[in-house]
Enzyme design. Structure first.
Site, PDB file in Angstrom:
ATOM      1  N   ASP A  51      -2.395 -10.201   9.831  1.00  0.00           N
ATOM      2  CA  ASP A  51      -1.626  -8.975  10.074  1.00  0.00           C
ATOM      3  C   ASP A  51      -0.811  -9.106  11.351  1.00  0.00           C
ATOM      4  O   ASP A  51       0.051  -8.271  11.625  1.00  0.00           O
ATOM      5  CB  ASP A  51      -2.566  -7.770  10.194  1.00  0.00           C
ATOM      6  CG  ASP A  51      -2.922  -7.200   8.835  1.00  0.00           C
ATOM      7  OD1 ASP A  51      -2.289  -7.593   7.832  1.00  0.00           O
ATOM      8  OD2 ASP A  51      -3.837  -6.353   8.769  1.00  0.00           O
TER       9      ASP A  51
ATOM     10  N   LYS B 232      -0.604  -8.693  -4.653  1.00  0.00           N
ATOM     11  CA  LYS B 232      -1.265  -8.939  -3.362  1.00  0.00           C
ATOM     12  C   LYS B 232      -2.634  -8.276  -3.450  1.00  0.00           C
ATOM     13  O   LYS B 232      -2.739  -7.062  -3.588  1.00  0.00           O
ATOM     14  CB  LYS B 232      -0.435  -8.335  -2.232  1.00  0.00           C
ATOM     15  CG  LYS B 232      -1.035  -8.521  -0.842  1.00  0.00           C
ATOM     16  CD  LYS B 232      -0.069  -8.006   0.212  1.00  0.00           C
ATOM     17  CE  LYS B 232      -0.683  -7.918   1.590  1.00  0.00           C
ATOM     18  NZ  LYS B 232       0.177  -7.177   2.527  1.00  0.00           N
TER      19      LYS B 232
ATOM     20  N   ARG C 256     -12.573   1.281   7.563  1.00  0.00           N
ATOM     21  CA  ARG C 256     -11.229   1.758   7.257  1.00  0.00           C
ATOM     22  C   ARG C 256     -11.321   2.945   6.282  1.00  0.00           C
ATOM     23  O   ARG C 256     -10.551   3.040   5.333  1.00  0.00           O
ATOM     24  CB  ARG C 256     -10.366   0.633   6.665  1.00  0.00           C
ATOM     25  CG  ARG C 256      -8.925   0.673   7.185  1.00  0.00           C
ATOM     26  CD  ARG C 256      -8.080  -0.482   6.705  1.00  0.00           C
ATOM     27  NE  ARG C 256      -7.391  -0.243   5.447  1.00  0.00           N
ATOM     28  CZ  ARG C 256      -6.195  -0.729   5.134  1.00  0.00           C
ATOM     29  NH1 ARG C 256      -5.534  -1.482   5.978  1.00  0.00           N
ATOM     30  NH2 ARG C 256      -5.658  -0.501   3.973  1.00  0.00           N
TER      31      ARG C 256
ATOM     32  N   CYS D  81      -5.589 -11.505   0.371  1.00  0.00           N
ATOM     33  CA  CYS D  81      -5.362 -10.833   1.647  1.00  0.00           C
ATOM     34  C   CYS D  81      -6.670 -10.170   2.029  1.00  0.00           C
ATOM     35  O   CYS D  81      -7.453  -9.781   1.158  1.00  0.00           O
ATOM     36  CB  CYS D  81      -4.259  -9.784   1.473  1.00  0.00           C
ATOM     37  SG  CYS D  81      -3.940  -8.800   2.961  1.00  0.00           S
TER      38      CYS D  81
ATOM     39  N   ASP E  25       0.832  -1.202   0.000  1.00  0.00           N
ATOM     40  CA  ASP E  25       0.000   0.000   0.000  1.00  0.00           C
ATOM     41  C   ASP E  25       0.876   1.266   0.000  1.00  0.00           C
ATOM     42  O   ASP E  25       1.928   1.294   0.609  1.00  0.00           O
ATOM     43  CB  ASP E  25      -0.850  -0.032   1.282  1.00  0.00           C
ATOM     44  CG  ASP E  25      -1.979   0.975   1.248  1.00  0.00           C
ATOM     45  OD1 ASP E  25      -2.038   1.770   0.312  1.00  0.00           O
ATOM     46  OD2 ASP E  25      -2.793   0.943   2.185  1.00  0.00           O
TER      47      ASP E  25
ATOM     48  N   ASP F 174      -5.913  -7.322  -1.831  1.00  0.00           N
ATOM     49  CA  ASP F 174      -6.409  -7.105  -0.469  1.00  0.00           C
ATOM     50  C   ASP F 174      -7.893  -6.738  -0.484  1.00  0.00           C
ATOM     51  O   ASP F 174      -8.439  -6.330  -1.509  1.00  0.00           O
ATOM     52  CB  ASP F 174      -5.583  -5.965   0.161  1.00  0.00           C
ATOM     53  CG  ASP F 174      -5.538  -6.038   1.683  1.00  0.00           C
ATOM     54  OD1 ASP F 174      -6.337  -6.793   2.270  1.00  0.00           O
ATOM     55  OD2 ASP F 174      -4.702  -5.328   2.270  1.00  0.00           O
ATOM     56  N   MET F 175      -8.525  -6.838   0.661  1.00  0.00           N
ATOM     57  CA  MET F 175      -9.924  -6.424   0.836  1.00  0.00           C
ATOM     58  C   MET F 175     -10.090  -6.109   2.319  1.00  0.00           C
ATOM     59  O   MET F 175     -10.054  -7.008   3.150  1.00  0.00           O
ATOM     60  CB  MET F 175     -10.841  -7.573   0.403  1.00  0.00           C
ATOM     61  CG  MET F 175     -12.284  -7.417   0.838  1.00  0.00           C
ATOM     62  SD  MET F 175     -12.936  -5.816   0.349  1.00  0.00           S
ATOM     63  CE  MET F 175     -14.660  -6.049   0.568  1.00  0.00           C
TER      64      MET F 175
END
Ligand code: GLA
Length: 751
Positions: free
Chosen positions: A538, A469, A436, A516, A360, A471-472
């Site tokens: 994580d 990767k 988030r 992820c 990120d 992610d969600m």
């Protein structure tokens, strides 16, 4: 594999048999699921629950006065004809919402290996397999139910699924449809489920079963960190394992009846779900996995590991060794730039790292920014000429390059939102709930799937990334999409994501995809149909990773589990342990590092280089070997073995410092062959504990030994380990094991 004789359907896997027959009433009745049978013998011998005599119950019909639908072991079930157990199917038909259904035999056929149904659901491959399709129908209305059983030549895993076809003249609303029902005539089991939350995913819960219903479910919109769809029933007669190829809400129930039977149901979670089927339409429930072994939980995991590797995860990376990676997240956070990345990558390369992952931050303007999801453009102030130069520099160093994306979400502060506010999922008249600081993209829309596909395609193809990767980072809320019925939103949304994944992975078949979801919040066989590995958690504290990995390994092969060594003290827990234990734990996984490698001291650099060299030399075994958990109390032992058990690696860990436990430390390895002789060598690792360094004048290598050990001893009593340091003598042959001290052992057959 599948045979039908005298009305008995016999489904044989290499070591199991599954039997059912059709009663005179047309209901498929379960007869047996257990160790493989050569002969089925007399039907009347099977305890099916059809020979009890009971008052209060309703008789099925005048023609079948002694049949009470709540007693037989059934292959499927519905509401309204006397079965008191939870049903596999519930629906409402026509304008008056009729709820009585009674599915009886119509037909059967066997489909060959490669005819899979096409419903855009993730599916296990069906080579070396046959599928029995049993068609039942609700005679008065014409609604059809299809039960599918896929049986493999070379696996004890069976794939089960279920479909409903509305052949009536009225619209049908499906309220619930389990993918799998299993009724068995025994109840003495422990249910093993895998529960937790963020940073503590898939830890083992054991519940002895008793009369009543035990269940888990996800309402998160995701298979979730709270309750994984994997579960086991473990008992004296063996072990059953179940799982679901679905990454959204799911429900698993185990009902122990007062009549000494169990009904297992697994599938979509009926809460928040409904499906309208107009006349002529069909609905397929996701595939479920089911295995039985007369052995223990490890045997059940072996079946699952093997099956997932051969029939679920994408083939391009099957048995292909996973590169050692460095991920930028914990070390660099959002502070990414071409220059920073190249500095980290160069330093990582010297250690032996093979893949650099840009996490990120590459598309976010500032160091604390949270916006920009949906745009997927490198931000100009960090990458003025885009990502290509950075990727080329990584490639020029001889490393692969990877990138982080989160394609399922959108930020308010994004060009995508400014152009298409309607793509953000919101329920009419309400403010959408952020998670988030971000929102769901409306994946029920084909144009969203197409748009995000194009952005991702461009990003990967133009820059030449080798790894993604995916992610969600949020669960669901505000379920709504225009033109989609509320109860269908989550299902259709997930299908949209699967469509994107399918298209993306077809376009880049060689790319290594790591799933992820805020760590491991979406770790399921549905995702594994597209991603070869999934980030485990994580929580990178190696001591917390022990229960997370132990739980995950009950159903998922170790090469699917993303596992990284991160900074000590750990950033989340603040705990101090040592980098060698961090390595030893994470070596059982798709291994990498996640810390600022430019800040390592000389000893740490030597240690990491040694770790990487050891990992590379043994990774085929570590990633793809047969994995076994031996003990999981204060002492943890994990092993991997090659096909003929001639080479093994064992992990030994003591949760409490050796000094606390005055015992004979020993390494027990039940997978060794009794009749073989083995050479056991401890991997020499760095001892960096300050007290020990004072005694030896600095960081030093641990005790060295090599022993010849009979397999029978390793299997039973175990091999004695070095005496452990107890506060006085610390010599060459003394092992120092602090809290969570651990070792790896190489075990090779010599005769
Ligand atoms: C999630 C992932 C992490 C990292 C961050 C970046 O939390 O699980 O590994 O990628 O997002 O924002």
């Amino acid at each position: 594999m599948i045979s039908v004789e005298n009305g008995v359907f016999k489904l044989d896997t290499p070591n199991t048999t599954y039997l059912f027959h059709i009663m005179e009433t047309g209901h498929p009745v379960h007869l047996y699921y257990g160790p493989r049978l050569a002969e089925t013998g007399d039907l009347a011998a099977y305890p099916t629950g059809t020979n009890l005599r009971m008052p209060t119950f309703v008789n099925y019909s005048d023609a079948a006065p002694r049949l009470y639908m709540t007693l037989p072991l059934l292959e499927t079930s519905s509401w309204g004809k006397g079965d008191l157990r939870q049903g596999a199917f519930a629906g409402e038909l026509g304008p008056s919402g009729e709820i009585v259904f009674d599915f009886t035999f119509s037909d059967w056929r066997i489909e060959s290996a490669d005819t899979t149904h096409t419903s855009h659901l993730p599916a296990a491959r069906k080579d070396h397999a046959q599928t029995l399709v049993l068609t039942l129908s609700d005679k008065p209305t014409g609604v059809v139910m299809e039960l599918r059983y896929t049986v493999y030549e070379d696996s004890d895993m069976m794939v089960r699924s279920c479909a409903v076809i509305n052949n009536s003249r009225e619209p049908l609303t499906i309220r619930s449809l389990a993918s799998l029902q299993l009724d068995i005539p025994e109840t003495d089991f422990e249910a093993i489920t895998f529960n937790g939350g963020w940073a503590r995913e898939r830890t083992v819960t054991r519940a002895p079963l008793t009369v009543g219903t035990f269940g888990i479910a996800s309402n998160a919109g995701s298979s979730s960190a709270e309750h994984n769809p994997l579960f086991l029933l473990s008992g004296r007669q063996g072990c059953y394992l179940f799982n679901l190829l679905w990454s959204g809400d799911h429900r698993e129930t185990i009902e122990v009846t007062p009549y000494d039977t169990i009904r297992v149901l697994t599938g979509l979670n009926p809460e928040g779900f409904s499906r309208l089927l107009n006349p002529g339409e069909r609905f397929d429930a996701p595939e479920a996995l089911m295995a039985y072994t007369a052995g223990d939980e490890n045997e059940a995991s072996h079946i699952s590991h093997d099956f997932i590797s051969r029939y679920i995860t994408p083939l391009a990376w099957k048995n292909r060794e996973r590169p050692v990676l460095l991920n930028s997240w914990e070390g660099m956070g959002l502070d990414l730039s071409e220059e920073n990345i190249i500095r980290q990558a160069a330093s990582a390369k010297e250690l032996g790292v093979e893949l650099f992952v840009i996490d990120d931050g590459w598309f976010r303007p500032g160091l604390h920014a949270i916006g920009s999801l949906g745009d997927w453009e490198p931000v100009k102030n960090k990458f003025p000429d885009g990502m290509k130069r950075t990727v080329d520099a990584i490639h020029d160093m001889g490393m692969l390059a990877g990138i982080w994306v989160e394609p399922e979400c959108i930020s308010i502060d994004s060009d995508l939102y400014r152009a298409h506010p309607e793509y953000l999922v919101r329920s009419p008249g309400r403010d959408p709930s952020p998670g988030r600081d971000q929102y769901l993209l409306d994946y029920t829309r084909d144009e969203v799937v197409d748009l995000i596909y194009e952005k991702l395609e461009k990003l990967i193809a133009e820059n030449g990334f080798d790894y993604v990767k995916w992610d969600m980072n949020r669960y669901f809320s505000d379920d709504h999409a225009p033109n989609v019925r509320g109860g269908e939103f989550r299902f259709r949304w997930m299908l949209g994501v699967y469509r994107l994944l399918d298209r993306f992975t077809r376009r880049f078949p060689d790319l290594l995809l790591e799933g992820c979801s805020s760590g491991g919040s979406r770790f399921d066989p549905g995702m594994l149909c597209y991603a070869n590995q999934i980030w485990g958690s994580d929580n990178t504290d190696a001591t917390d990773r022990v229960p997370i990995f132990s739980g995950t390994s009950c159903g998922y092969p170790q090469c699917c589990f993303g596992a990284h060594v991160s900074r000590i003290p750990n950033e989340i827990t603040g705990r101090v342990y040592d980098y060698e234990t961090a390595f030893n734990v994470n070596a059982f996984g798709a291994f990498g590092y996640e810390l600022d490698v430019t800040k390592l001291n000389e000893t740490e650099r030597r240690m990491f280089s040694d770790q990487i060299a050891f990992y590379k030399e043994n990774r085929a075994l570590l990633q793809f070997g047969k994995f076994t958990r031996v003990e999981d109390g204060d002492e943890v032992i994990w092993t991997v073995e090659n096909e003929d058990a001639s080479k093994l690696i064992a992990f030994y860990l003591e949760k409490r410092a050796g000094v606390f436990r005055h015992r004979i430390h020993r390494l027990v390895v039940p997978s060794c062959r009794s009749d073989a002789l083995y050479r056991v060598t401890a991997r020499r690792q760095w001892i960096t504990a300050p007290g020990m360094c004072e005694r030896r004048g600095g960081p030093h290598l641990s005790e060295s030994f090599e022993r010849t050990v009979p397999g029978a001893l390793l299997r039973r009593n175990g091999m004695a380990l070095m005496p452990v340091f107890l506060g006085t003598e610390y010599k060459e042959d003394t092992a120092f094991l602090g809290d969570y001290g651990s070792r790896l052992f190489l075990i090779e057959k010599i005769a």
